[in-house]
Design an enzyme around this catalytic site. Structure first.
Site, PDB file in Angstrom:
ATOM      1  N   ARG A  46     -18.607  -9.753   8.800  1.00 13.22           N
ATOM      2  CA  ARG A  46     -18.978  -8.531   9.518  1.00 13.22           C
ATOM      3  C   ARG A  46     -20.453  -8.187   9.331  1.00 13.22           C
ATOM      4  NH1 ARG A  46     -13.466  -5.148   8.290  1.00 13.22           N
ATOM      5  NH2 ARG A  46     -12.360  -5.893  10.134  1.00 13.22           N
TER       6      ARG A  46
ATOM      7  N   LYS B 238       6.314  -8.927  16.669  1.00 12.82           N
ATOM      8  CA  LYS B 238       7.199  -7.935  17.283  1.00 12.82           C
ATOM      9  C   LYS B 238       6.807  -7.539  18.698  1.00 12.82           C
ATOM     10  CE  LYS B 238       8.612  -5.692  13.053  1.00 12.82           C
ATOM     11  NZ  LYS B 238       8.320  -4.567  12.176  1.00 12.82           N
TER      12      LYS B 238
ATOM     13  N   GLY C 144      -6.235 -10.023  14.836  1.00 14.91           N
ATOM     14  CA  GLY C 144      -6.363 -10.639  13.524  1.00 14.91           C
ATOM     15  C   GLY C 144      -5.848 -12.057  13.367  1.00 14.91           C
TER      16      GLY C 144
ATOM     17  N   GLY D 124      -8.071  -3.771  16.027  1.00 11.91           N
ATOM     18  CA  GLY D 124      -7.490  -2.639  16.757  1.00 11.91           C
ATOM     19  C   GLY D 124      -8.270  -2.293  18.017  1.00 11.91           C
TER      20      GLY D 124
HETATM   21  P1  AMP Z   1       1.137  -9.851  14.785  1.00  9.44           P
HETATM   22  O1  AMP Z   1       0.443  -9.131  13.667  1.00  9.44           O
HETATM   23  O2  AMP Z   1       2.131  -9.032  15.508  1.00  9.44           O
HETATM   24  O3  AMP Z   1       0.177 -10.593  15.676  1.00  9.44           O
HETATM   25  O4  AMP Z   1       2.034 -10.930  14.070  1.00  9.44           O
HETATM   26  C1  AMP Z   1       1.512 -11.985  13.348  1.00  9.44           C
HETATM   27  C2  AMP Z   1       2.566 -12.440  12.411  1.00  9.44           C
HETATM   28  O5  AMP Z   1       3.676 -12.875  13.161  1.00  9.44           O
HETATM   29  C3  AMP Z   1       2.146 -13.601  11.540  1.00  9.44           C
HETATM   30  O6  AMP Z   1       2.114 -13.159  10.205  1.00  9.44           O
HETATM   31  C4  AMP Z   1       3.243 -14.625  11.750  1.00  9.44           C
HETATM   32  O7  AMP Z   1       3.698 -15.214  10.550  1.00  9.44           O
HETATM   33  C5  AMP Z   1       4.358 -13.804  12.357  1.00  9.44           C
HETATM   34  N1  AMP Z   1       5.284 -14.618  13.146  1.00  9.44           N
HETATM   35  C6  AMP Z   1       4.975 -15.422  14.161  1.00  9.44           C
HETATM   36  N2  AMP Z   1       6.080 -16.090  14.576  1.00  9.44           N
HETATM   37  C7  AMP Z   1       7.097 -15.693  13.782  1.00  9.44           C
HETATM   38  C8  AMP Z   1       8.469 -16.044  13.704  1.00  9.44           C
HETATM   39  N3  AMP Z   1       9.002 -16.925  14.541  1.00  9.44           N
HETATM   40  N4  AMP Z   1       9.209 -15.441  12.758  1.00  9.44           N
HETATM   41  C9  AMP Z   1       8.672 -14.545  11.918  1.00  9.44           C
HETATM   42  N5  AMP Z   1       7.376 -14.174  11.945  1.00  9.44           N
HETATM   43  C10 AMP Z   1       6.594 -14.741  12.870  1.00  9.44           C
END
Ligand code: AMP
Length: 417
Positions: free
Chosen positions: A35, A219, A375, A398
């Site tokens: 950064r 999610k 991220g 964000g």
């Molecule tokens: P996000 O912060 O929503 O972009 O999510 C990123 C996280 O999603 C990472 O830490 C990944 O390990 C997790 N992730 C991706 N695919 C899966 C999966 N099939 N099952 C559980 N976690 C997952």
């Protein structure tokens, strides 16, 4: 607004909001200075012009003033070294008039953490849980007035205002947005901010087609606003990562122990429907690499995505899906990637994310514009060593996500407006 390239900073006091919110270890050593380096072109231009540089940032989430754990002093030596001048330090960011008056052309000063003052964020601190609504409203009103004074003080330090802190552009704070009003003819983006704004524009305002977004991560609930906005913009929407299984279950598939948001099944069906209505090609996984525990060393096998046995969970996409995603990506002219295709933190489940990254690199070589943001996809691109082979890797977590959601970012509007 002004353009930093054409602006002559000679003899001018420049208030530059940067994002020096860098990670520190227990001994206050910087563990990643990305950064700081990202802001150097802006800071160096001002010094080279003979400007008087006032560097302002937050660090972490201090709850009081001062809070030594969140002091910016420990990064001073490194900032000096990177800038090639001895940067001075103002230990109280709201009482730095004397130190700033003593600055000469070509000199720089770093202000102590802006968030030592609650006025920076404009939110009352330390209110008891049981205060009445009236008391809360009074405290808020009082804080707004105090924030105005704080902003005025910061503005009084300078002749011009430069915002180079994309990481906080989604916050309407004193130093990120409100201060800009004091410089109607002397406000501008720094180089980093300018690049981020152009990157967002390239994908959200004026994309070359076909435009493909790859949404991964864990999610649906945390990505829904982005997905909804993208459904009005993209030609192809690839759904990957943990979200896959909410869609698979909603469509009647068996997902074993895979991550799933049972309360979002309807939402997944809605997204499928909306994609059809908008003529968006929604690209879902066909197969998965499944594991018998959430671990890098788990036993694995490849199965159809809707046929995952009990006791097993999908931790990455399978080979068929990799090929399908890669083909869509390779045929795209604008690409946005947010979120890994699997649990990329485990070496044995990075293959899907790597294939996506490689396809993005290939498309970029063939003239596509590619933006990597949020991220974990940034972590992926860096891990694979492809950061220089894509069009742009955003520095704003964000802030970028809110921009993709279609929101107006206060830090950007304050300069452009
Ligand atoms: P996000 O912060 O929503 O972009 O999510 C990123 C996280 O999603 C990472 O830490 C990944 O390990 C997790 N992730 C991706 N695919 C899966 C999966 N099939 N099952 C559980 N976690 C997952």
């Amino acid at each position: 607004m002004q353009n930093i390239d054409n602006y002559d900073f000679k003899g001018k006091r420049a208030f530059v909001r940067v994002d020096f919110n860098v990670p520190l270890d227990d001994n206050f050593n910087i563990t990643d200075d990305t950064r700081i380096r990202a802001a150097l072109p802006t800071l160096k231009k001002i010094l080279a012009d003979g400007g008087r540089l006032i560097i302002a940032s937050h660090l972490g989430r201090p709850k009081k003033n001062p809070d030594p754990k969140f002091s910016l002093k420990p990064i001073l030596a490194h900032v000096s070294q990177l800038l090639g001048v001895e940067v001075k330090f103002a230990a109280d960011c709201a009482n730095a008039q004397n130190e700033i008056a003593a600055l000469k052309d070509g000199e720089a000063i770093l202000l102590e953490n802006l968030r030592f003052y609650a006025e920076e964020e404009g939110k009352p601190r330390g209110l008891a849980e049981d205060v009445s609504d009236e008391e809360k409203a009074a405290a808020k009103k009082e804080m707004k007035a105090a924030q105005k004074e704080f902003t005025k003080t910061l503005a009084s330090y300078a002749d011009c205002y430069v915002n180079d802190a994309f990481g906080t552009a989604h916050r309407a704070h004193a130093s990120t947005a409100l201060i800009a009003d004091y410089f109607p003819n002397d406000k501008m983006f720094g180089y980093l901010m300018g690049k981020e704004v152009s990157a967002v524009k390239a994908v959200m305002a004026d994309p070359k087609r076909p435009f493909t977004a790859i949404m991964g991560g864990s999610k649906v609930s945390s990505k829904i606003d982005i997905i909804e906005n993208l459904l009005q913009k993209v030609d192809n929407l690839i759904i990957a990562g943990g979200m896959t299984y909410t869609f698979t279950k909603a469509l009647g598939g068996k997902i074993g122990n895979s991550i799933c948001e049972d309360d979002k099944l309807e939402l997944a069906l809605d997204i499928i429907e909306k994609a059809k209505e908008n003529n968006v090609n929604l690209v879902l996984a066909d197969d998965a690499k499944i594991a018998d525990s959430f671990s890098n060393d788990a036993n694995t096998q490849f199965v159809a995505v809707g046929e995952i046995p009990d006791g097993w969970e999908g931790l990455d996409i399978g080979a068929k899906t990799e090929a399908k995603f890669a083909e869509v990506i390779r045929n795209s002219k604008t690409i946005l990637w947010n979120g890994p295709t699997g649990v990329f933190e485990f070496e044995n489940f990075t293959h899907g994310s790597r294939t996506v990254a490689e396809a993005i690199v290939e498309a970029t070589k063939n003239g596509a514009y590619s933006l990597i943001g949020g991220g974990d996809s940034v972590a992926c691109i860096n891990k694979f060593g492809f950061a220089d082979a894509v069009s742009y890797v955003s520095t704003g977590g964000g802030a970028l996500l809110e921009a993709i959601e279609g929101k107006v970012l206060p830090g950007i509007a304050a300069i452009q407006g």
